[in-house]
Design a protein around this motif. Structure first.
Motif, mmCIF file in Angstrom:
data_model
loop_
_atom_site.group_PDB
_atom_site.id
_atom_site.type_symbol
_atom_site.label_atom_id
_atom_site.label_comp_id
_atom_site.label_asym_id
_atom_site.label_seq_id
_atom_site.Cartn_x
_atom_site.Cartn_y
_atom_site.Cartn_z
ATOM 1 N N HIS A 197 0.805 -1.225 0.000
ATOM 2 C CA HIS A 197 0.000 0.000 0.000
ATOM 3 C C HIS A 197 0.843 1.282 0.000
ATOM 4 O O HIS A 197 1.662 1.499 0.892
ATOM 5 C CB HIS A 197 -0.914 0.006 1.227
ATOM 6 N N PRO A 198 0.611 2.148 -1.004
ATOM 7 C CA PRO A 198 1.394 3.382 -1.124
ATOM 8 C C PRO A 198 1.280 4.302 0.094
ATOM 9 O O PRO A 198 2.222 5.035 0.405
ATOM 10 C CB PRO A 198 0.810 4.070 -2.363
ATOM 11 N N GLN A 199 0.166 4.266 0.787
ATOM 12 C CA GLN A 199 -0.024 5.189 1.909
ATOM 13 C C GLN A 199 0.538 4.662 3.228
ATOM 14 O O GLN A 199 0.475 5.322 4.249
ATOM 15 C CB GLN A 199 -1.510 5.527 2.059
ATOM 16 N N PHE A 200 1.078 3.443 3.167
ATOM 17 C CA PHE A 200 1.705 2.871 4.364
ATOM 18 C C PHE A 200 3.157 2.513 4.070
ATOM 19 O O PHE A 200 3.673 1.527 4.570
ATOM 20 C CB PHE A 200 0.918 1.658 4.853
ATOM 21 N N GLY A 201 3.780 3.326 3.236
ATOM 22 C CA GLY A 201 5.205 3.152 2.980
ATOM 23 C C GLY A 201 5.559 2.131 1.918
ATOM 24 O O GLY A 201 6.735 1.791 1.749
ATOM 25 N N GLY A 202 4.562 1.627 1.196
ATOM 26 C CA GLY A 202 4.840 0.615 0.183
ATOM 27 C C GLY A 202 5.517 1.206 -1.046
ATOM 28 O O GLY A 202 5.044 2.200 -1.596
ATOM 29 N N THR A 203 6.616 0.584 -1.481
ATOM 30 C CA THR A 203 7.298 0.971 -2.724
ATOM 31 C C THR A 203 7.805 -0.289 -3.398
ATOM 32 O O THR A 203 7.779 -1.382 -2.820
ATOM 33 C CB THR A 203 8.517 1.892 -2.472
ATOM 34 N N MET A 204 8.331 -0.106 -4.612
ATOM 35 C CA MET A 204 8.872 -1.256 -5.349
ATOM 36 C C MET A 204 10.146 -1.795 -4.699
ATOM 37 O O MET A 204 10.616 -2.864 -5.067
ATOM 38 C CB MET A 204 9.152 -0.888 -6.802
ATOM 39 N N ASN A 205 10.711 -1.059 -3.744
ATOM 40 C CA ASN A 205 11.918 -1.528 -3.062
ATOM 41 C C ASN A 205 11.629 -2.196 -1.722
ATOM 42 O O ASN A 205 12.548 -2.508 -0.966
ATOM 43 C CB ASN A 205 12.906 -0.374 -2.888
ATOM 44 N N ASN A 206 10.343 -2.433 -1.445
ATOM 45 C CA ASN A 206 9.953 -3.235 -0.286
ATOM 46 C C ASN A 206 10.695 -4.576 -0.333
ATOM 47 O O ASN A 206 10.890 -5.147 -1.407
ATOM 48 C CB ASN A 206 8.435 -3.435 -0.363
ATOM 49 N N ASN A 246 6.827 1.513 -9.311
ATOM 50 C CA ASN A 246 6.121 2.270 -8.288
ATOM 51 C C ASN A 246 4.758 2.709 -8.814
ATOM 52 O O ASN A 246 4.664 3.288 -9.910
ATOM 53 C CB ASN A 246 6.921 3.520 -7.895
ATOM 54 N N PHE A 247 3.725 2.442 -8.029
ATOM 55 C CA PHE A 247 2.393 2.964 -8.369
ATOM 56 C C PHE A 247 2.420 4.494 -8.390
ATOM 57 O O PHE A 247 3.324 5.127 -7.835
ATOM 58 C CB PHE A 247 1.356 2.497 -7.342
ATOM 59 N N TYR A 263 -2.324 8.799 -5.178
ATOM 60 C CA TYR A 263 -3.039 7.591 -4.763
ATOM 61 C C TYR A 263 -4.521 7.654 -5.142
ATOM 62 O O TYR A 263 -5.169 8.677 -4.992
ATOM 63 C CB TYR A 263 -2.891 7.411 -3.244
ATOM 64 N N ASP A 264 -5.038 6.524 -5.648
ATOM 65 C CA ASP A 264 -6.396 6.515 -6.209
ATOM 66 C C ASP A 264 -7.217 5.315 -5.735
ATOM 67 O O ASP A 264 -7.933 4.698 -6.526
ATOM 68 C CB ASP A 264 -6.302 6.550 -7.746
#
Length: 217
Positions: free
Chosen positions: A34-43, A64-65, A75-76
């Protein structure tokens, strides 16, 4: 591994693209939490899934979204993120037109997006959903689920409780023509903190390699 920028529905999307030398290599995209909880493609989970697929011979793209890192937009609620995933798959396919297999892997929020992408894209031959948040999101759109795949979660997951994942898997098991493989990892939490990451990646590796040797969907 080259950084790539490709067009998305709301502007540029930032990704990491890892091609194989073989022109007909299978392809996979990996979707982040989730983008709003720190999620990125480098998770860490996403990164490890990316390399697991690459090491199995896949050409892989993670990205990355919208609104994350250098990806444009904001974010959508998952609607736009699904469009981003479709754009990423378009981009990957455009560069790998001889690929015979197409897979989608997602972690947490990314697993929810990935399973929606399955419904839109009949060419997806398999999926891996890690820690799908069945307690937060409605997965009833998987009716029927169009392809076989692996759902994997930790038994100590407090973000997406195992009981909700078990209920989701139970509903999918009632469907005909596909096989949903479900693996639960004892002691692992939502993020597969060590030492559970290697166990999870090993399960994914074993499952995908087995599927690649089979001809059925």
């Amino acid at each position: 591994m080259p950084e790539v920028i490709f067009p998305g529905p709301e502007g540029r999307l930032e990704g990491r693209y890892h091609p194989q030398k073989a022109k007909d290599a299978p392809i996979a995209i990996v979707l982040h939490p989730h983008p709003q909880f720190g999620g990125t493609m480098n998770n860490r989970v996403v990164y490890n899934l990316h390399y697991a697929f690459f090491n199995m011979g896949f050409t892989v793209l993670r990205f990355n979204f919208r609104g994350v890192g250098r990806s444009q937009g904001e974010y959508d609620q998952g609607v736009g993120e699904l469009s981003d995933a479709a754009a990423a798959l378009d981009y990957l396919q455009s560069m790998n037109q001889n690929s015979k297999h197409c897979w989608v892997a997602g972690f947490s929020f990314g697993a929810w997006i990935g399973m929606q992408l399955l419904m839109r894209r009949p060419e997806i031959t398999g999926f891996v959903s890690v820690s799908p948040p069945a307690n937060m999101y409605d997965f009833s759109f998987l009716a029927p689920c169009p392809s076989s795949g692996l759902i994997i979660n930790g038994m100590n997951d407090r973000v997406a409780p195992p009981a909700d994942t078990q209920s989701l898997v139970g509903k999918l098991h009632e469907q005909k023509g596909i096989t949903i493989t479900h693996e639960e990892i004892d002691g692992a939490g939502h993020f597969f903190e060590d030492p559970h990451m290697d166990t999870m990646i090993g399960s994914v590796d074993g499952y995908v390699r087995r599927r690649l040797t089979e001809t059925s969907r």
